[in-house]
Design an enzyme around this catalytic site. Structure first.
Site, short mmCIF file in Angstrom:
data_model
loop_
_atom_site.label_atom_id
_atom_site.label_comp_id
_atom_site.label_asym_id
_atom_site.label_seq_id
_atom_site.Cartn_x
_atom_site.Cartn_y
_atom_site.Cartn_z
N ASP A 134 13.20 -34.34 -19.22
CA ASP A 134 14.49 -34.84 -19.72
C ASP A 134 15.11 -33.92 -20.76
OD1 ASP A 134 14.35 -37.00 -18.09
OD2 ASP A 134 13.76 -38.44 -19.61
N TYR B 138 22.88 -38.20 -17.94
CA TYR B 138 21.74 -38.58 -18.79
C TYR B 138 22.18 -39.61 -19.83
CZ TYR B 138 17.41 -38.07 -21.39
OH TYR B 138 16.20 -38.31 -21.99
N ASP C 238 16.17 -33.83 -23.78
CA ASP C 238 16.21 -34.27 -25.17
C ASP C 238 14.92 -33.82 -25.86
OD1 ASP C 238 14.26 -35.96 -24.18
OD2 ASP C 238 15.48 -37.77 -24.30
N GLU D 146 12.16 -35.44 -26.74
CA GLU D 146 10.93 -35.90 -26.08
C GLU D 146 10.67 -35.07 -24.83
OE1 GLU D 146 8.67 -38.21 -27.11
OE2 GLU D 146 9.83 -38.27 -28.96
N ARG E 139 20.65 -40.81 -22.68
CA ARG E 139 20.29 -40.75 -24.11
C ARG E 139 21.10 -39.65 -24.77
NH1 ARG E 139 15.32 -41.55 -21.43
NH2 ARG E 139 14.50 -43.67 -21.79
N GLU F 46 9.49 -35.63 -15.16
CA GLU F 46 8.70 -36.66 -15.83
C GLU F 46 8.31 -37.81 -14.93
OE1 GLU F 46 10.12 -37.96 -19.70
OE2 GLU F 46 11.21 -36.09 -19.91
N HIS G 185 25.01 -32.08 -24.63
CA HIS G 185 25.06 -33.25 -23.76
C HIS G 185 26.49 -33.70 -23.53
CE1 HIS G 185 20.68 -34.63 -24.74
NE2 HIS G 185 20.74 -33.49 -24.12
#
Length: 794
Positions: free
Chosen positions: A82, A321, A84, A86, A323, A9, A366
């Site tokens: 990433d 990570y 997640d 998104e 989030r 990203e 995660h």
């Protein structure tokens, strides 16, 4: 030989990953989303399975063309966005684009940007997760439908009242409701007055008195009240000492009694270390300890995750990570942490593996937020991080300490409780209690100098009261049955406090506890309500603005079933159900939209009846309709076709200052000289030229206070920072010739102590709003309302 293409990203992340993958790979960045819903229309087919219509994000065509060109000549493509929802959505849209040139596409997840983390991830590629993408798409489409179909309702309700581009959001509007309801609870709060009796007891064998609180009279327990007076039950009204006369009567009678040590209880308390950080707890800790807001915290954490220059090591990812709502720790990470603990603190500080506590909705794939390597302690990276940004180091140190502490042994505390009672043959019987504690083994506290905010509050009941008294230490030599006498007795008057206003971090904590929002959305939620002008922040507390209160009132009145905690939390669970393949995209959207559309139709019918008929200002026809457009509400005439903006309907004409515009005079373009008017915006009143937009001259409204630095200019309200979240400050109108500024609102009143010609307003949790002299620092709390201007009172 063809190389493999890796797409991430951000450019910073690409640079770090490229270092580890080597010459066989090309690493490129998409720079966020490449596809999104169109801005100028709904972009969702409500009649055909809620199919979205995506468009290329503005400015991304060159990036897409480059990725396609690279894909055509690559051996294989790894989508490493990433880990997640998104990130999965970005990967999905990237896959759709590059598959036109190369169908050998794999998805990889980098939970940490380290050599081991990347190598391991590249060994376990998978396909793009359709369910995870559908969950993100459902969230995006749901938010779009609510925003585009509820916002016009707000516009119609506010015609002539606000020039703002009002909007509603699925989660942000619930956050606004929480803030407004908390404000209402504070405004209606009635404090409960109560008294405590504290006595100093002496015995023959103790070196200093025992400081104890009265806990019962004649067997009836004394409990301090909580909450507001109007919520107090009849039974609760008799459970505390509610007036000073009664307290003084007890004190006089109690002091005449003879006492004995009724009980002496000792127990060892084990205080477990905190869990490693998840997104919400990191934001809360960074707020309380470092004074970072959630957006700053997540921005710094992103940099630590993507990679920081560490001298000869080059770009290195320092944390996992950021989030996540999982407290899981990889076995190898725990083993490394235990190795560090043993080497630096000793084997006795090594903690046993504990069962992690986390939400059922936590993402098990995660880990918690932790340092990529426990061996990379803060002192080893300090010079590199501080050279780039001191705040980066502060956040890394916070994360590292929390993780190491979480893997350490519990602290052991010897806690002693003493109860002292009057003799039974002396009338009324009084009982007092004192507690003290001694840390016998500091355990995880060896790393965490200051315990969590929750731990600072101490145990409930007497222990908390002892700590707040500042005399929690007990003397040696106390024995059961000892005689004791009161040396001194104090009355302590108190009152219950209203619930505190939310800070950004406590709002995040509340949203998390209610099941609203997810780690990737917390920071944007608290930022959005401020950017829209619905909420302001003062002294790090969130206050609803008059506009925010009005918007919340309209939304709650019109959509009580939609903008509430239970509905929003259920929607989050449904989205999680899509991600886990238990629900489908279309079924969740249907369950949401059918009741939503029913309520929307009812509200629109009511508004049609309530809105007055407006004749067309061009032809006079009454065959008109109020509609919403990209620039707000307008009147559409069916006869002449004229569209008339309603943005300023009902607004009073701007007041003329009687001054000519200095910018028009200076330019002298032959088109006339404008006059200066007092105008309004969401940030308050300002002075501007009446020839706007041809002339864009503006200046701040003066306060009537001469600048204390230059004694020539006036102090004026200004705004600092970017966007709608800019903060207020007050500065000299002669800037940049005079650089005076104040972060606190000035008041045009002389200081009663030094006669300085102006004061500033301050706020804190206990005193509320008060005045402070910037010259002699004198503080006092008069009736502030009398010192406000008529404009501020209104």
């Amino acid at each position: 030989m063809a190389k493999s293409l890796v797409i991430v990203e951000s450019p910073a992340k690409a640079k770090t990953i490229n270092k580890y993958l080597g010459s066989g790979y090309i690493v490129e960045a998409s720079v966020g989303h490449i596809k999104d819903l169109p801005k100028s229309k709904l972009g969702v087919d409500l009649e055909n399975g809620f199919a979205p219509s995506y468009t290329t994000v503005k400015g991304k065509k060159e990036i897409i063309d480059r990725l396609k060109k690279l894909a055509a000549t690559s051996k294989e493509i790894f989508l490493a966005t990433d880990p997640d929802r998104e990130g999965e959505a970005i990967a999905y849209h990237l896959a759709a684009i590059v598959s036109e040139k190369n169908k050998n596409i794999k998805r990889v997840l980098f939970s940490e940007i380290t050599k081991n983390g990347i190598t391991e991830a590249m060994k376990h590629p998978r396909g793009v997760d359709q369910a995870l993408f559908d969950a993100q798409q459902a969230r995006r489409v749901m938010d779009r439908i609510i925003g585009y179909q509820v916002s016009p309702i707000l516009w119609k309700a506010f015609i002539g009242k606000s020039a703002e581009a009002l909007s509603a959001g699925r989660v942000q509007s619930v956050a606004l409701r929480l803030i407004c309801e908390r404000e209402e609870a504070i405004r209606r709060f009635q404090p409960i007055d109560y008294w405590n009796l504290w006595a100093d007891f002496s015995t023959e064998s103790t070196e200093f008195p025992i400081h104890a609180r009265m806990i019962s009279v004649d067997g009836s327990e004394i409990r301090n009240p909580e909450g507001s007076l109007q919520d107090l039950s009849e039974a609760e009204k008799t459970s505390f000492i509610g007036n000073e006369a009664t307290a003084r009567g007890y004190a006089k009678d109690a002091q005449s009694k003879t006492y004995r040590i009724a009980s002496l209880t000792k127990r060892e308390v084990k205080k477990n270390p905190p869990q490693p950080f998840i997104t919400s707890s990191l934001q809360a800790a960074a707020s309380s300890k470092l004074r970072f807001n959630p957006r700053k915290t997540m921005g710094l954490a992103q940099r630590l995750y993507e990679g920081v220059e560490l001298g000869e090591e080059g770009l290195t990812g320092l944390i996992t990570y950021m989030r996540t709502d999982s407290t899981r720790i990889a076995p190898e990470a725990r083993a490394e942490a235990l190795q560090y603990i043993e080497q630096n603190y000793g084997a006795k500080y090594m903690g046993e593996e504990r069962k992690t506590k986390q939400s059922k909705l936590a993402q098990e794939a995660h880990e918690a937020i932790r340092p990529a390597s426990a061996m990379r302690d803060p002192k080893s990276v300090r010079r590199f991080l501080e050279a780039e940004d001191k705040q980066l180091f502060a956040l890394y140190e916070l994360i590292w300490k929390r993780f190491i502490a979480s893997q350490m042994a519990p602290a052991l505390i010897d806690q002693t409780t003493v109860e002292i009672e009057s003799l039974e043959n002396e009338g009324s019987k009084y009982r007092f209690r004192a507690s003290g504690s001694v840390v016998t083994f500091n355990g995880y506290m060896q790393v965490m100098d200051d315990v969590d905010e929750s731990a600072k509050k101490g145990e409930e009941g007497a222990d908390a009261l002892e700590e707040s008294s500042g005399k929690a230490k007990l003397p040696n030599g106390i024995r059961e049955g000892q005689s004791s006498n009161i040396e001194h007795i104090d009355l302590q008057g108190s009152a219950t406090k209203p619930p505190p206003r939310f800070s950004e971090s406590t709002l995040v904590k509340e949203l998390e506890s209610l099941g609203i929002g997810r780690p990737s959305t917390y920071a944007s939620i608290v930022g959005t309500v401020q950017e829209r002008g619905y909420v302001e922040q003062e002294e790090r507390r969130l206050y609803p603005t008059p506009l925010g209160l009005d918007v919340n009132r309209i939304l709650v009145k019109s959509f009580p079933e939609i903008f509430n905690v239970d509905f929003t939390a259920q929607m989050e669970q449904d989205l999680d159900g899509i991600a886990s393949s238990e629900r489908t995209y279309e079924s969740v959207m249907t369950d949401f939209y059918v009741p939503f559309k029913h309520v929307l139709d009812q509200v629109e019918e009511r508004l049609v009846e309530e809105l007055p008929v407006r004749p067309c200002p061009t032809c006079g026809s009454k065959n008109t309709e109020v509609k919403s457009g990209w620039f707000g509400m307008y009147l559409d005439c069916a006869d002449c076709g004229k569209k008339t903006s309603l943005k300023n309907e009902g607004r009073p004409a701007p007041e003329n200052t009687g001054e000519q515009c200095p910018e028009c005079i200076k330019r002298n373009d032959g088109e006339g000289i404008g006059e200066l008017l007092i105008r309004s915006s969401r940030f308050g009143k300002f002075i501007g030229c009446n020839r706007y937009p041809k002339c864009k001259y503006t200046r701040a409204m003066p306060t009537g206070i001469k600048c204390p630095k230059c004694s020539v200019g006036d102090i004026s309200e200004r705004r600092g920072g970017k966007g709608k979240a800019a903060r207020k400050f007050w500065g000299c109108s002669r800037y940049p010739d005079c650089d005076f500024l104040s972060n606190d609102r000035p008041v045009n009143t002389n200081c009663p102590s030094c006669n300085n010609n102006w004061l500033t307003t301050k706020k804190d949790r206990t005193r509320g709003e008060f005045l402070k002299c910037p010259n002699c620092k004198h503080e006092f709390t008069p009736e502030l309302n009398e010192m406000k201007t008529e404009e501020e009172k209104d």
